[in-house]
Write a protein that holds these residues in place. Structure first.
Motif, PDB file in Angstrom:
ATOM      1  N   GLU A  55       0.830  -1.209   0.000  1.00 57.70           N
ATOM      2  CA  GLU A  55       0.000   0.000   0.000  1.00 57.70           C
ATOM      3  C   GLU A  55       0.864   1.258   0.000  1.00 57.70           C
ATOM      4  O   GLU A  55       0.564   2.244  -0.690  1.00 57.70           O
ATOM      5  N   ASP A  56       1.947   1.231   0.775  1.00 60.12           N
ATOM      6  CA  ASP A  56       2.849   2.381   0.807  1.00 60.12           C
ATOM      7  C   ASP A  56       3.493   2.594  -0.567  1.00 60.12           C
ATOM      8  O   ASP A  56       3.625   3.731  -1.042  1.00 60.12           O
ATOM      9  N   TRP A  57       3.870   1.489  -1.194  1.00 58.13           N
ATOM     10  CA  TRP A  57       4.446   1.575  -2.541  1.00 58.13           C
ATOM     11  C   TRP A  57       3.423   2.112  -3.537  1.00 58.13           C
ATOM     12  O   TRP A  57       3.747   2.927  -4.404  1.00 58.13           O
ATOM     13  N   GLY A  58       2.168   1.674  -3.386  1.00 56.35           N
ATOM     14  CA  GLY A  58       1.111   2.141  -4.284  1.00 56.35           C
ATOM     15  C   GLY A  58       0.879   3.636  -4.160  1.00 56.35           C
ATOM     16  O   GLY A  58       0.657   4.319  -5.160  1.00 56.35           O
ATOM     17  N   ARG A  59       0.927   4.157  -2.919  1.00 53.86           N
ATOM     18  CA  ARG A  59       0.738   5.604  -2.717  1.00 53.86           C
ATOM     19  C   ARG A  59       1.874   6.390  -3.385  1.00 53.86           C
ATOM     20  O   ARG A  59       1.649   7.442  -3.990  1.00 53.86           O
ATOM     21  N   LYS A  60       3.085   5.876  -3.248  1.00 59.02           N
ATOM     22  CA  LYS A  60       4.220   6.554  -3.886  1.00 59.02           C
ATOM     23  C   LYS A  60       4.114   6.506  -5.408  1.00 59.02           C
ATOM     24  O   LYS A  60       4.450   7.483  -6.093  1.00 59.02           O
ATOM     25  N   MET A  61       3.619   5.391  -5.927  1.00 57.33           N
ATOM     26  CA  MET A  61       3.469   5.261  -7.382  1.00 57.33           C
ATOM     27  C   MET A  61       2.429   6.250  -7.906  1.00 57.33           C
ATOM     28  O   MET A  61       2.591   6.817  -9.003  1.00 57.33           O
ATOM     29  N   GLU A  62       1.372   6.473  -7.140  1.00 53.58           N
ATOM     30  CA  GLU A  62       0.347   7.429  -7.560  1.00 53.58           C
ATOM     31  C   GLU A  62       0.917   8.841  -7.687  1.00 53.58           C
ATOM     32  O   GLU A  62       0.520   9.616  -8.559  1.00 53.58           O
ATOM     33  N   LEU A  63       1.858   9.180  -6.802  1.00 54.40           N
ATOM     34  CA  LEU A  63       2.427  10.521  -6.812  1.00 54.40           C
ATOM     35  C   LEU A  63       3.303  10.775  -8.043  1.00 54.40           C
ATOM     36  O   LEU A  63       3.444  11.915  -8.489  1.00 54.40           O
ATOM     37  N   VAL A  64       3.921   9.712  -8.561  1.00 51.94           N
ATOM     38  CA  VAL A  64       4.852   9.894  -9.685  1.00 51.94           C
ATOM     39  C   VAL A  64       4.321   9.317 -10.987  1.00 51.94           C
ATOM     40  O   VAL A  64       5.005   9.393 -12.011  1.00 51.94           O
ATOM     41  N   HIS A  65       3.097   8.766 -10.971  1.00 53.37           N
ATOM     42  CA  HIS A  65       2.553   8.130 -12.174  1.00 53.37           C
ATOM     43  C   HIS A  65       2.416   9.145 -13.304  1.00 53.37           C
ATOM     44  O   HIS A  65       1.876  10.246 -13.117  1.00 53.37           O
ATOM     45  N   ASN A  66       2.917   8.768 -14.482  1.00 53.91           N
ATOM     46  CA  ASN A  66       2.832   9.611 -15.689  1.00 53.91           C
ATOM     47  C   ASN A  66       3.521  10.967 -15.519  1.00 53.91           C
ATOM     48  O   ASN A  66       3.146  11.941 -16.174  1.00 53.91           O
ATOM     49  N   LYS A  67       4.519  11.021 -14.650  1.00 58.33           N
ATOM     50  CA  LYS A  67       5.248  12.275 -14.462  1.00 58.33           C
ATOM     51  C   LYS A  67       6.714  12.084 -14.825  1.00 58.33           C
ATOM     52  O   LYS A  67       7.293  11.013 -14.631  1.00 58.33           O
ATOM     53  N   ALA A  68       7.302  13.138 -15.351  1.00 58.99           N
ATOM     54  CA  ALA A  68       8.723  13.130 -15.704  1.00 58.99           C
ATOM     55  C   ALA A  68       9.316  14.481 -15.355  1.00 58.99           C
ATOM     56  O   ALA A  68       8.593  15.473 -15.199  1.00 58.99           O
ATOM     57  N   GLU A  69      10.622  14.514 -15.240  1.00 59.27           N
ATOM     58  CA  GLU A  69      11.320  15.762 -14.949  1.00 59.27           C
ATOM     59  C   GLU A  69      12.334  16.038 -16.056  1.00 59.27           C
ATOM     60  O   GLU A  69      13.062  15.132 -16.466  1.00 59.27           O
ATOM     61  N   LEU A  70      12.360  17.268 -16.513  1.00 60.16           N
ATOM     62  CA  LEU A  70      13.405  17.726 -17.426  1.00 60.16           C
ATOM     63  C   LEU A  70      14.288  18.672 -16.617  1.00 60.16           C
ATOM     64  O   LEU A  70      13.906  19.805 -16.333  1.00 60.16           O
ATOM     65  N   ILE A  71      15.442  18.175 -16.227  1.00 56.38           N
ATOM     66  CA  ILE A  71      16.332  18.919 -15.330  1.00 56.38           C
ATOM     67  C   ILE A  71      17.300  19.751 -16.166  1.00 56.38           C
ATOM     68  O   ILE A  71      18.180  19.207 -16.833  1.00 56.38           O
ATOM     69  N   LEU A  72      17.112  21.059 -16.146  1.00 57.62           N
ATOM     70  CA  LEU A  72      17.988  21.964 -16.881  1.00 57.62           C
ATOM     71  C   LEU A  72      19.166  22.312 -15.974  1.00 57.62           C
ATOM     72  O   LEU A  72      19.094  23.204 -15.143  1.00 57.62           O
ATOM     73  N   GLU A  73      20.254  21.551 -16.124  1.00 62.40           N
ATOM     74  CA  GLU A  73      21.384  21.652 -15.205  1.00 62.40           C
ATOM     75  C   GLU A  73      22.345  22.771 -15.592  1.00 62.40           C
ATOM     76  O   GLU A  73      23.005  23.360 -14.734  1.00 62.40           O
ATOM     77  N   LYS A  74      22.426  23.069 -16.887  1.00 59.77           N
ATOM     78  CA  LYS A  74      23.284  24.157 -17.358  1.00 59.77           C
ATOM     79  C   LYS A  74      22.552  24.911 -18.449  1.00 59.77           C
ATOM     80  O   LYS A  74      21.976  24.309 -19.358  1.00 59.77           O
ATOM     81  N   GLN A  75      22.572  26.232 -18.371  1.00 54.17           N
ATOM     82  CA  GLN A  75      22.031  27.061 -19.435  1.00 54.17           C
ATOM     83  C   GLN A  75      22.860  28.342 -19.510  1.00 54.17           C
ATOM     84  O   GLN A  75      22.850  29.141 -18.573  1.00 54.17           O
ATOM     85  N   ARG A  76      23.568  28.496 -20.594  1.00 46.07           N
ATOM     86  CA  ARG A  76      24.496  29.608 -20.735  1.00 46.07           C
ATOM     87  C   ARG A  76      23.780  30.948 -20.799  1.00 46.07           C
ATOM     88  O   ARG A  76      24.340  31.977 -20.446  1.00 46.07           O
ATOM     89  N   HIS A  77      22.529  30.952 -21.258  1.00 42.36           N
ATOM     90  CA  HIS A  77      21.837  32.214 -21.489  1.00 42.36           C
ATOM     91  C   HIS A  77      20.652  32.437 -20.547  1.00 42.36           C
ATOM     92  O   HIS A  77      19.834  33.327 -20.786  1.00 42.36           O
TER      93      HIS A  77
END
Length: 503
Positions: free
Chosen positions: A452-474
């Motif tokens: 159940e704990d795993w299921g709750r965590k899965m609901e929070l991240v389901h169909n979500k992604a992150e685009l991490i912009l680590e460097k941007q010169r401008h």
């Protein structure tokens, strides 16, 4: 009967070519040298593109270099001051000694015409280089070599590209007024687009807001571990940019062609696989079901209808495996010349080869040459280049598996050459692998609680992604939240805040 390349008739034709005198313009060389010796200010009109190596006459080239050396040292260069240098070096022996300088003075031209004479000298040099390249290509094709036919083509293209870029006609300073005008034009474009996008749109709202879109001359690195969706995200950006180009052309009127195309170099997937992925996303039909043929008539009809609509999109795919940097550069230049070019996507850079004829000592140097070459393509063609990259396995050994710059394979050169570095990350992928196993618990209650704990965590991240912009010169760095639909391998904007509904 047609003569083959090895028949006497063909040999005679080649012999006729080889007996021709290489292009030269000795009169222009002498006239320019006379102008330089008369007025050293003429040097300013040719110094940024002309060297002694461009002269057909070796003596004239040596005299030019001697003049240039004195002028650049802040000293006067005339027949009197050059006398000692030229006599000691023996440069003038082949042309009769110091009287040759006197003859140069009689051939002088005005300072205003010095630039034109310099261009004529350089043009003759370019033609001689073309002849040398042509002879090298012919000899390689006839003779035994380690390169196969395709590599010989790439090597010839690389030589021609070097001649085109190193001939010295381009470059130099840009006046601040012109640079300022370009900056104002970019700002005006962003203003007319409601302040969000001054470059080419990526199709991702929050990413465009943080970056202003995809800008000409920028090299962007998109990296991630396998199964994170690098190719899907890059394809989404490429398709969105191409569709924006098509819509902009249609807004201008019927029959207007897009100003440029989007080129995808797919070194890992075939063009058919990439096209199927785009069709799957746009038609909302699972790519896996498409490959199995497990679709109904309505879905197939929608699939065909969408495919017809997509034929107008200015998107081209090159799926040559292990393509060399020189071949990629040549194809991009050809595409820009024929159809226009607005964006280049490379999937992915570790599968590329450096320019033909170069043999780096190690993999790090090889990757450095490739990233520098991609940046050069972006600058020369004035288009954004998005290159996908792998990440090292050290990501998997950390508790927090979000990537960092140090995770880039051969990270030093990639990070240094890139204008922006971004990572795609999906927590759902890693969490899914940590699904509790009943055999790991000594009671069913503990197993159910963990599940159940795993299921709750899965609901929070389901169909979500992150685009991490680590460097941007401008601009700023940060994380862009995205929506990811695994069924169609589709990325989209993630709506976390909704505007108030208006009646």
């Amino acid at each position: 009967m047609t003569d083959s390349p090895t028949t006497p008739a063909a040999d005679g034709a080649l012999l006729g070519v080889s007996l021709r005198q290489p292009p030269s313009n000795v009169d222009a060389e002498q006239a320019l040298l006379g102008a330089l010796l008369t007025n050293n200010k003429a040097y300013d009109r040719v110094s940024d593109f002309l060297t002694g190596a461009h002269f057909a006459n070796r003596v004239n080239g040596a005299i030019y270099d001697a003049i240039a050396k004195r002028i650049e040292a802040g000293m006067l260069a005339d027949p009197v001051t050059l006398r000692a240098t030229l006599e000691n070096s023996g440069i003038l022996d082949a042309v009769g000694g110091l009287p040759y300088l006197a003859r140069l003075l009689t051939a002088t031209v005005g300072i205003i015409n010095a630039g034109d004479y310099g261009r004529a000298i350089q043009d003759a040099w370019i033609r001689r280089q073309l002849i040398d390249i042509g002879e090298t290509i012919v000899n390689s094709a006839f003779g035994s070599t380690d390169l196969d036919g395709q590599d010989q083509i790439a090597a010839g293209e690389e030589q021609l590209f070097r001649l085109a870029t190193d001939k010295g006609q381009d470059g130099g300073f840009t006046g601040f007024d012109r640079a300022l005008a370009s900056a104002i034009e970019t700002a005006e474009k962003a203003f007319r687009n409601e302040g969000d996008v001054s470059g080419l749109t990526s199709g991702l709202r929050d990413f465009d807001r943080k970056t202003g879109g995809l800008h000409p001359s920028d090299l962007l690195i998109l990296a991630g571990r396998p199964a994170m969706g690098k190719t899907a995200l890059a394809t989404k950006i490429a398709f969105s940019a191409a569709r924006a180009l098509l819509n902009a052309a249609r807004d201008k009127g019927e029959g207007v062609q897009p100003e440029g195309a989007v080129a995808i170099f797919s070194l890992e997937m075939s063009s058919e696989q990439l096209a199927t992925r785009i069709l799957s996303e746009q038609a909302e039909v699972s790519g896996e079901r498409i490959r199995r043929g497990d679709i109904g008539q309505k879905e197939f009809d929608r699939f065909v209808r969408v495919s017809r609509e997509l034929t107008q999109i200015p998107l081209v795919i090159d799926d040559t495996p292990a393509i060399s940097l020189s071949a990629m550069r040549t194809r991009c230049r050809r595409l820009k010349r024929t159809k226009g070019l607005s964006l280049v996507v490379v999937d992915y850079l570790q599968l590329m080869r450096p320019a033909v004829g170069t043999r780096p000592d190690n993999r790090v140097l090889e990757i450095s040459m490739i990233t520098q070459g991609l940046k050069a393509i972006a600058k020369e063609l004035e288009v954004p280049v998005i290159a996908l990259s792998q990440l090292s396995r050290q990501v998997e050994s950390r508790e927090d598996k979000r990537p960092m710059l140090s995770d880039l394979r051969e990270s030093g050169s990639i990070e240094q050459d890139a204008d922006a570095v971004m990572f795609v990350y999906r927590d759902e992928y890693y969490l899914q692998q940590r699904e509790p196993k009943e055999t790991a618990y000594d009671s069913s209650d503990k197993y159910q609680a963990a599940l159940e704990d795993w299921g709750r965590k899965m609901e929070l991240v389901h169909n979500k992604a992150e685009l991490i912009l680590e460097k941007q010169r401008h601009g700023p760095t940060g994380t862009v939240q995205l929506y990811f639909e695994g069924q169609y391998t589709r990325f989209a904007d993630l709506d976390t805040v909704h505007e108030e509904y208006e009646r």
